[in-house]
Design a protein around this motif. Structure first.
Motif, PDB file in Angstrom:
ATOM      1  N   TYR A 164       0.830  -1.204   0.000  1.00 38.44           N
ATOM      2  CA  TYR A 164       0.000   0.000   0.000  1.00 38.44           C
ATOM      3  C   TYR A 164       0.863   1.253   0.000  1.00 38.44           C
ATOM      4  O   TYR A 164       0.517   2.272  -0.612  1.00 38.44           O
ATOM      5  CB  TYR A 164      -0.911  -0.002   1.226  1.00 38.44           C
ATOM      6  CG  TYR A 164      -1.797   1.226   1.333  1.00 38.44           C
ATOM      7  CD1 TYR A 164      -2.992   1.312   0.634  1.00 38.44           C
ATOM      8  CD2 TYR A 164      -1.419   2.309   2.134  1.00 38.44           C
ATOM      9  CE1 TYR A 164      -3.802   2.435   0.725  1.00 38.44           C
ATOM     10  CE2 TYR A 164      -2.221   3.437   2.234  1.00 38.44           C
ATOM     11  CZ  TYR A 164      -3.411   3.498   1.529  1.00 38.44           C
ATOM     12  OH  TYR A 164      -4.196   4.611   1.623  1.00 38.44           O
ATOM     13  N   PHE A 165       2.008   1.184   0.664  1.00 39.33           N
ATOM     14  CA  PHE A 165       2.874   2.354   0.796  1.00 39.33           C
ATOM     15  C   PHE A 165       3.758   2.561  -0.425  1.00 39.33           C
ATOM     16  O   PHE A 165       4.553   3.502  -0.465  1.00 39.33           O
ATOM     17  CB  PHE A 165       3.742   2.210   2.050  1.00 39.33           C
ATOM     18  CG  PHE A 165       2.935   2.125   3.311  1.00 39.33           C
ATOM     19  CD1 PHE A 165       2.421   3.259   3.907  1.00 39.33           C
ATOM     20  CD2 PHE A 165       2.660   0.895   3.891  1.00 39.33           C
ATOM     21  CE1 PHE A 165       1.661   3.190   5.058  1.00 39.33           C
ATOM     22  CE2 PHE A 165       1.908   0.803   5.051  1.00 39.33           C
ATOM     23  CZ  PHE A 165       1.401   1.958   5.633  1.00 39.33           C
ATOM     24  N   ASP A 166       3.589   1.702  -1.443  1.00 43.85           N
ATOM     25  CA  ASP A 166       4.335   1.878  -2.686  1.00 43.85           C
ATOM     26  C   ASP A 166       3.616   2.789  -3.664  1.00 43.85           C
ATOM     27  O   ASP A 166       4.051   2.943  -4.807  1.00 43.85           O
ATOM     28  CB  ASP A 166       4.581   0.516  -3.351  1.00 43.85           C
ATOM     29  CG  ASP A 166       5.493  -0.375  -2.514  1.00 43.85           C
ATOM     30  OD1 ASP A 166       6.279   0.187  -1.719  1.00 43.85           O
ATOM     31  OD2 ASP A 166       5.415  -1.609  -2.650  1.00 43.85           O
ATOM     32  N   GLY A 167       2.489   3.373  -3.233  1.00 43.79           N
ATOM     33  CA  GLY A 167       1.797   4.342  -4.077  1.00 43.79           C
ATOM     34  C   GLY A 167       0.450   3.895  -4.588  1.00 43.79           C
ATOM     35  O   GLY A 167      -0.167   4.595  -5.379  1.00 43.79           O
ATOM     36  N   TYR A 168      -0.037   2.722  -4.172  1.00 44.84           N
ATOM     37  CA  TYR A 168      -1.339   2.257  -4.633  1.00 44.84           C
ATOM     38  C   TYR A 168      -2.454   2.935  -3.837  1.00 44.84           C
ATOM     39  O   TYR A 168      -2.381   3.067  -2.622  1.00 44.84           O
ATOM     40  CB  TYR A 168      -1.463   0.743  -4.466  1.00 44.84           C
ATOM     41  CG  TYR A 168      -0.502  -0.037  -5.324  1.00 44.84           C
ATOM     42  CD1 TYR A 168      -0.748  -0.223  -6.673  1.00 44.84           C
ATOM     43  CD2 TYR A 168       0.657  -0.578  -4.770  1.00 44.84           C
ATOM     44  CE1 TYR A 168       0.130  -0.933  -7.462  1.00 44.84           C
ATOM     45  CE2 TYR A 168       1.544  -1.298  -5.550  1.00 44.84           C
ATOM     46  CZ  TYR A 168       1.277  -1.472  -6.901  1.00 44.84           C
ATOM     47  OH  TYR A 168       2.141  -2.177  -7.671  1.00 44.84           O
ATOM     48  N   ALA A 169      -3.505   3.336  -4.543  1.00 44.27           N
ATOM     49  CA  ALA A 169      -4.659   3.914  -3.865  1.00 44.27           C
ATOM     50  C   ALA A 169      -5.549   2.833  -3.257  1.00 44.27           C
ATOM     51  O   ALA A 169      -6.353   3.091  -2.393  1.00 44.27           O
ATOM     52  CB  ALA A 169      -5.468   4.764  -4.844  1.00 44.27           C
ATOM     53  N   GLY A 170      -5.416   1.649  -3.720  1.00 45.51           N
ATOM     54  CA  GLY A 170      -6.183   0.509  -3.220  1.00 45.51           C
ATOM     55  C   GLY A 170      -5.745  -0.725  -3.977  1.00 45.51           C
ATOM     56  O   GLY A 170      -5.493  -0.652  -5.180  1.00 45.51           O
ATOM     57  N   PHE A 171      -5.603  -1.820  -3.310  1.00 40.46           N
ATOM     58  CA  PHE A 171      -5.089  -2.999  -4.010  1.00 40.46           C
ATOM     59  C   PHE A 171      -5.771  -4.254  -3.500  1.00 40.46           C
ATOM     60  O   PHE A 171      -6.409  -4.264  -2.454  1.00 40.46           O
ATOM     61  CB  PHE A 171      -3.573  -3.108  -3.835  1.00 40.46           C
ATOM     62  CG  PHE A 171      -3.124  -3.453  -2.441  1.00 40.46           C
ATOM     63  CD1 PHE A 171      -2.746  -4.749  -2.130  1.00 40.46           C
ATOM     64  CD2 PHE A 171      -3.081  -2.494  -1.432  1.00 40.46           C
ATOM     65  CE1 PHE A 171      -2.339  -5.076  -0.849  1.00 40.46           C
ATOM     66  CE2 PHE A 171      -2.674  -2.815  -0.160  1.00 40.46           C
ATOM     67  CZ  PHE A 171      -2.301  -4.120   0.142  1.00 40.46           C
ATOM     68  N   LEU A 172      -5.659  -5.313  -4.277  1.00 40.06           N
ATOM     69  CA  LEU A 172      -6.255  -6.593  -3.932  1.00 40.06           C
ATOM     70  C   LEU A 172      -5.170  -7.586  -3.540  1.00 40.06           C
ATOM     71  O   LEU A 172      -3.989  -7.374  -3.802  1.00 40.06           O
ATOM     72  CB  LEU A 172      -7.074  -7.130  -5.113  1.00 40.06           C
ATOM     73  CG  LEU A 172      -8.238  -6.236  -5.555  1.00 40.06           C
ATOM     74  CD1 LEU A 172      -8.961  -6.855  -6.747  1.00 40.06           C
ATOM     75  CD2 LEU A 172      -9.207  -5.994  -4.417  1.00 40.06           C
ATOM     76  N   ASN A 173      -5.610  -8.668  -2.960  1.00 41.22           N
ATOM     77  CA  ASN A 173      -4.685  -9.638  -2.364  1.00 41.22           C
ATOM     78  C   ASN A 173      -4.254 -10.696  -3.384  1.00 41.22           C
ATOM     79  O   ASN A 173      -4.289 -11.903  -3.115  1.00 41.22           O
ATOM     80  CB  ASN A 173      -5.372 -10.298  -1.160  1.00 41.22           C
ATOM     81  CG  ASN A 173      -4.393 -11.028  -0.260  1.00 41.22           C
ATOM     82  OD1 ASN A 173      -3.225 -10.669  -0.188  1.00 41.22           O
ATOM     83  ND2 ASN A 173      -4.868 -12.042   0.425  1.00 41.22           N
ATOM     84  N   TRP A 174      -3.842 -10.236  -4.581  1.00 44.13           N
ATOM     85  CA  TRP A 174      -3.554 -11.148  -5.683  1.00 44.13           C
ATOM     86  C   TRP A 174      -2.441 -12.142  -5.356  1.00 44.13           C
ATOM     87  O   TRP A 174      -2.427 -13.260  -5.884  1.00 44.13           O
ATOM     88  CB  TRP A 174      -3.140 -10.361  -6.921  1.00 44.13           C
ATOM     89  CG  TRP A 174      -4.159  -9.423  -7.465  1.00 44.13           C
ATOM     90  CD1 TRP A 174      -4.107  -8.062  -7.467  1.00 44.13           C
ATOM     91  CD2 TRP A 174      -5.406  -9.764  -8.096  1.00 44.13           C
ATOM     92  NE1 TRP A 174      -5.229  -7.530  -8.055  1.00 44.13           N
ATOM     93  CE2 TRP A 174      -6.038  -8.553  -8.456  1.00 44.13           C
ATOM     94  CE3 TRP A 174      -6.039 -10.975  -8.388  1.00 44.13           C
ATOM     95  CZ2 TRP A 174      -7.272  -8.512  -9.089  1.00 44.13           C
ATOM     96  CZ3 TRP A 174      -7.278 -10.937  -9.020  1.00 44.13           C
ATOM     97  CH2 TRP A 174      -7.876  -9.722  -9.366  1.00 44.13           C
ATOM     98  N   ARG A 175      -1.498 -11.769  -4.507  1.00 40.58           N
ATOM     99  CA  ARG A 175      -0.307 -12.602  -4.295  1.00 40.58           C
ATOM    100  C   ARG A 175      -0.552 -13.758  -3.320  1.00 40.58           C
ATOM    101  O   ARG A 175       0.321 -14.600  -3.149  1.00 40.58           O
ATOM    102  CB  ARG A 175       0.841 -11.728  -3.767  1.00 40.58           C
ATOM    103  CG  ARG A 175       1.269 -10.638  -4.742  1.00 40.58           C
ATOM    104  CD  ARG A 175       2.391  -9.793  -4.163  1.00 40.58           C
ATOM    105  NE  ARG A 175       2.776  -8.717  -5.060  1.00 40.58           N
ATOM    106  CZ  ARG A 175       3.721  -7.819  -4.788  1.00 40.58           C
ATOM    107  NH1 ARG A 175       4.350  -7.880  -3.611  1.00 40.58           N
ATOM    108  NH2 ARG A 175       4.018  -6.877  -5.647  1.00 40.58           N
TER     109      ARG A 175
END
Length: 347
Positions: A164-175
C-alpha cells in the motif's frame, strides 16, 4: 518495515471474547446458507436459460429479491461480530482495498434492483434484455463475493500490507495463493446449495424435473468442491495446513467432522432425498464455518491473541442484545408466516 507496527491496538470488549466468536460462527453459517441458495440457484437458472429452458429461471427469479434481502441482513451480524473481535485487522484490510471495497455497496444495490426488475417487469421486457439483466445481476453478486474473499484473506496477512505504501490507492490480495481456492470453494459451494434449493422448490411444487435438476447440480458441485477444498488446504501456509493435519487436535477434529458430514450429505444427495440433504447441509456448513474460524485464529497467531484483549465485564449491553435477538426472531417468524399466507408467498 515491521508488519507488527501496522496493526492497530485492540479495543477493550464488554464481555468475554468467546461469546462473540460463537455468535460470529453461528451467524456466518446462517448467512452462507442464504447466500448460497440465492447465488447458486440464480446461476443454475441462468445456465438453464442459456440452454433454452426458461421455466427454472422464471421460478427462481421470483424468489431472489427476498432471498437476497435475507442474505444481506444475515450478513450484517457476522461482519459486526468479526469487527468486535478482529476489527484491528478487518478495518485495516478494508481501508487498504480502497475503492474496490467501497464499490461493493453500489454493485450490490445494482444486483438487488436488477433482480427486482426481473421479477416485476418480466412480462414487459424482451427475452434478451431479461437475460442480460439477470446475468449482470448474478455477476454483481460474484464480484461482491470476490471482494469479501480478498478482504477476509488480506486481513490475515499483515506482512502483505506493505505494498500500500508503494503508491497504490487501493489494491487486492492477488499474491496470496489461498485466495483463489478459497473463493472457488465458496462459489462452487453456492452451486451445490443452490441445487439443493432448486430441488426443495421442486419438491414443494411437485416438479420431478426440478428435483432431478437440483440434485444433479448438488451432487456434482459437492464432489468438485471436495477437490477444491483439498487445493485450499494445500494452499494454506505450512503452519496452518499442518495444524489441520494433526498438529492442532481441535482444528483437525473439526475438519474431519466437516468432511464426514459432507460425505453423509453427498450420500443422501445420490439417493435423491432433498429434505435429508438440507438437514446435513446445515450441519456441514456450520462445521465448515468452524474450520474457517480455526484458520483465522491460526493465521493471526503470530500477530494477535484474543486472550490479550482487555475485557470490561459490562454485560448490560449483552443482555439487551439477547432480548432484541429473541424479540426480533419472533417478529421475523411472524412476518414470514404472513408472507407464506399471502398469494405471493404461496406462489
Amino acid at each position: 518495515m515491521n508488519p507488527a507496527s501496522l496493526i492497530p491496538m485492540a479495543e477493550p470488549i464488554p464481555i468475554h471474547w468467546a461469546w462473540f466468536d460463537v455468535l460470529l460462527i453461528a451467524t456466518f453459517a446462517a448467512h452462507v446458507l442464504f447466500m448460497n441458495a440465492m447465488l447458486g440457484s440464480a446461476a443454475i437458472g441462468l445456465v438453464q436459460a442459456v440452454r433454452g429452458r426458461n421455466t427454472l429461471i422464471r421460478e427462481v427469479g421470483m424468489k431472489l429479491p427476498p432471498l437476497l434481502a435475507l442474505t444481506i441482513n444475515m450478513g450484517v451480524a457476522p461482519l459486526l461480530f468479526l469487527q468486535v473481535n478482529y476489527g484491528n485487522f478487518d478495518y485495516v484490510s478494508s481501508v487498504l482495498m480502497g475503492g474496490w471495497w467501497l464499490a461493493v455497496i453500489f454493485v450490490l444495490l445494482y444486483s438487488y434492483y436488477g433482480f427486482y426488475l426481473y421479477k416485476f417487469k418480466y412480462e414487459t421486457m424482451g427475452a434478451g434484455l431479461r437475460l442480460a439483466l439477470f446475468g449482470s445481476s448474478v455477476l454483481g453478486i460474484v464480484y461482491v463475493g470476490f471482494m469479501f474473499s480478498n478482504n477476509m484473506t488480506l486481513m490475515l496477512r499483515p506482512e502483505g500490507w506493505a505494498p500500500y505504501f508503494d503508491g497504490y490507492a487501493g489494491f487486492l490480495n492477488w499474491r496470496d495463493p489461498a485466495l483463489y481456492p478459497r473463493f472457488l470453494h465458496m462459489m462452487i459451494g453456492a452451486l451445490a446449495v443452490g441445487g439443493l434449493f432448486v430441488a426443495l422448490l421442486g419438491r414443494h411444487k411437485q416438479s420431478e424435473d426440478f428435483v432431478r435438476t437440483g440434485m444433479w447440480w448438488f451432487t456434482r458441485a459437492t464432489m468438485v468442491n471436495l477437490a477444491v477444498g483439498l487445493w485450499f488446504l494445500m494452499a494454506l501456509p505450512d503452519k496452518v495446513m499442518l495444524a489441520f493435519m494433526g498438529h492442532n487436535l481441535p482444528a483437525t477434529l473439526t475438519l474431519v467432522a466437516g468432511l464426514a458430514s459432507a460425505g453423509v450429505l453427498l450420500y443422501a444427495g445420490f439417493r435423491m432425498e432433498p429434505m435429508r440433504v438440507a438437514a446435513w447441509a446445515a450441519i456441514t456448513v456450520f462445521l465448515m464455518a468452524c474450520v474457517r474460524h480455526w484458520a483465522r485464529v491460526l493465521y493471526l497467531d503470530p500477530w494477535f491473541s484474543m486472550d490479550t484483549v482487555p475485557v470490561t465485564n459490562q454485560y448490560g449491553s449483552f443482555y439487551l442484545f439477547l432480548g432484541f435477538l429473541v424479540g426480533g426472531g419472533a417478529l421475523m417468524a411472524y412476518m414470514l408466516k404472513l408472507y407464506f399466507k399471502s398469494g405471493q408467498g404461496r406462489a
